[in-house]
Design an enzyme around this catalytic site. Structure first.
Site, PDB file in Angstrom:
ATOM      1  N   ASP A   4      -5.262  -1.096  -1.050  1.00  0.00           N
ATOM      2  CA  ASP A   4      -5.884  -0.455   0.102  1.00  0.00           C
ATOM      3  C   ASP A   4      -4.841   0.128   1.045  1.00  0.00           C
ATOM      4  O   ASP A   4      -3.705  -0.353   1.120  1.00  0.00           O
ATOM      5  CB  ASP A   4      -6.740  -1.459   0.877  1.00  0.00           C
ATOM      6  CG  ASP A   4      -7.907  -1.991   0.068  1.00  0.00           C
ATOM      7  OD1 ASP A   4      -8.328  -1.304  -0.876  1.00  0.00           O
ATOM      8  OD2 ASP A   4      -8.386  -3.090   0.395  1.00  0.00           O
ATOM      9  N   LYS A   5      -5.251   1.120   1.791  1.00  0.00           N
ATOM     10  CA  LYS A   5      -4.373   1.766   2.762  1.00  0.00           C
ATOM     11  C   LYS A   5      -3.669   0.740   3.654  1.00  0.00           C
ATOM     12  O   LYS A   5      -2.460   0.805   3.861  1.00  0.00           O
ATOM     13  CB  LYS A   5      -5.191   2.734   3.624  1.00  0.00           C
ATOM     14  CG  LYS A   5      -4.424   3.327   4.800  1.00  0.00           C
ATOM     15  CD  LYS A   5      -5.336   4.152   5.689  1.00  0.00           C
ATOM     16  CE  LYS A   5      -4.603   4.631   6.932  1.00  0.00           C
ATOM     17  NZ  LYS A   5      -5.496   5.385   7.854  1.00  0.00           N
TER      18      LYS A   5
END
Length: 337
Positions: free
Chosen positions: A144-145
């Site tokens: 994830d970012k």
């Protein structure tokens, strides 16, 4: 203009209006959010028995069949960008990078620049496109970012296919370190009563569920026990901070979207800082580190260890990277050594 047509059969007990029913039942692989579906309906791209429907509030019933004609995406040129990378290992076939929190892995709507792929294109002199013949060149897995940590990237077709096979077979070692609310305790009667939980030697809590997109919030994943995709996470407590929080290892057997974050929330121990699955949970005001935890700007999750067989040399490789500074500060504030 070329297009892809999705044929959707409405399942049982559908929402009463067309846009909501389609958003619930459209395959995840179609990547169609409710807002996108609303636009497609307004454009006449949704039909029933060959008749276009343009009213998002049109009534639907179980068994109704709709066709959604989605124009093929226009290719967006991905440009090289001189973004610093923390490269842990590199050879002729692959690269292992320690991704910083806040960096998106692959360009997508709303994030066409500043991504890991933009940085890799610059690092490789703009010659990354075409690896594996896919739109996501060389990227065989993602994090994830706002999760930090290790990723492996293919530089050759042989590495791309070999790594993809290992991820598909669930033979890649992936261990994450996280900070969560409360202390997962196998002796806790509440924990023992949660569906999908089993216990293994070594004080390991095994979480086994299905995961699928949430019915009403398309940006979230939801735990299911019928349908969805099989997901297994093993959790082990490393250190406790009173009863308020704990440091945990999370080992992935599968690698589904948001898997650790969803499973941690499912067992009642959401990750500190998680804006999606942590709800409004907070540490008590008198708990050490409460203010630091409250201000923590992302999920406290770090991809610490990555191990695999080199797809070309067949050498067993394993890489570990320490906690980033923000998680180290949080850990110390909570009482960690």
């Amino acid at each position: 203009m070329s297009q892809t047509v999705h044929r959707i059969t409405i399942g049982e007990a559908p929402p009463s209006r067309l846009d909501k029913a389609l958003a619930r039942d459209v395959p995840e692989a179609a990547h169609l959010s409710r807002s996108r579906l609303m636009r497609l309906i307004a454009e006449g791209a949704v039909s029933k028995n060959g008749v276009p429907l343009t009213d998002t509030k049109a009534k639907v019933a179980e068994g109704d069949v709709f066709e959604i004609a989605v124009p093929d995406a226009v290719e967006v040129e991905t440009l090289p960008e001189a973004i610093p990378l923390d490269i842990i290992h590199e050879d002729d076939d692959l690269l292992v990078v320690n991704k910083s929190a806040g960096m998106v892995v692959h360009p997508a709507p709303g994030s066409y620049s500043g991504t890991l792929v933009n940085a890799l294109l610059h690092h490789f002199g703009g010659d990354l496109s075409g690896v594996g013949g896919e739109k996501r060149p060389g990227i065989v897995h993602r994090i994830d970012k706002d999760t930090s940590g290790l990723l492996v990237v293919a530089k050759s077709d042989a590495a791309h296919h070999g790594l993809a096979d290992q991820f598909a077979a669930h033979t890649v070692e992936r261990t994450y370190r996280a900070l969560c609310y409360g202390v997962p305790d196998r002796g806790d009667p509440r924990l023992r009563g949660i569906k999908g939980i089993n216990f293994e030697p070594g004080n390991i809590i095994k979480v086994t569920t299905q995961l699928a997109r949430h019915k009403t919030d398309r940006q979230k994943q939801a735990v299911l026990f019928n349908g969805g995709r099989h997901a297994v996470t093993r959790i082990r407590v490393i250190e406790t901070f009173g009863r308020a929080a704990a440091e945990i290892y999370c080992n992935l057997e599968t690698g589904r979207t948001h898997q650790i974050r969803v499973h941690a929330a499912h067992i009642g121990h959401a990750l500190i800082g998680d804006p999606t699955y942590g709800g409004r949970r907070r540490l008590g005001a008198d708990t050490p580190g409460a203010e630091t935890a409250k201000a923590f700007a992302r999920q406290a999750l770090h991809a610490e260890t990555l191990g695999f067989i080199h797809p070309v040399t067949r050498e067993a490789l394993s890489f570990t990277t320490p906690l980033p500074e923000d998680m180290s500060v949080l850990r110390k504030a909570l009482g960690g050594l």
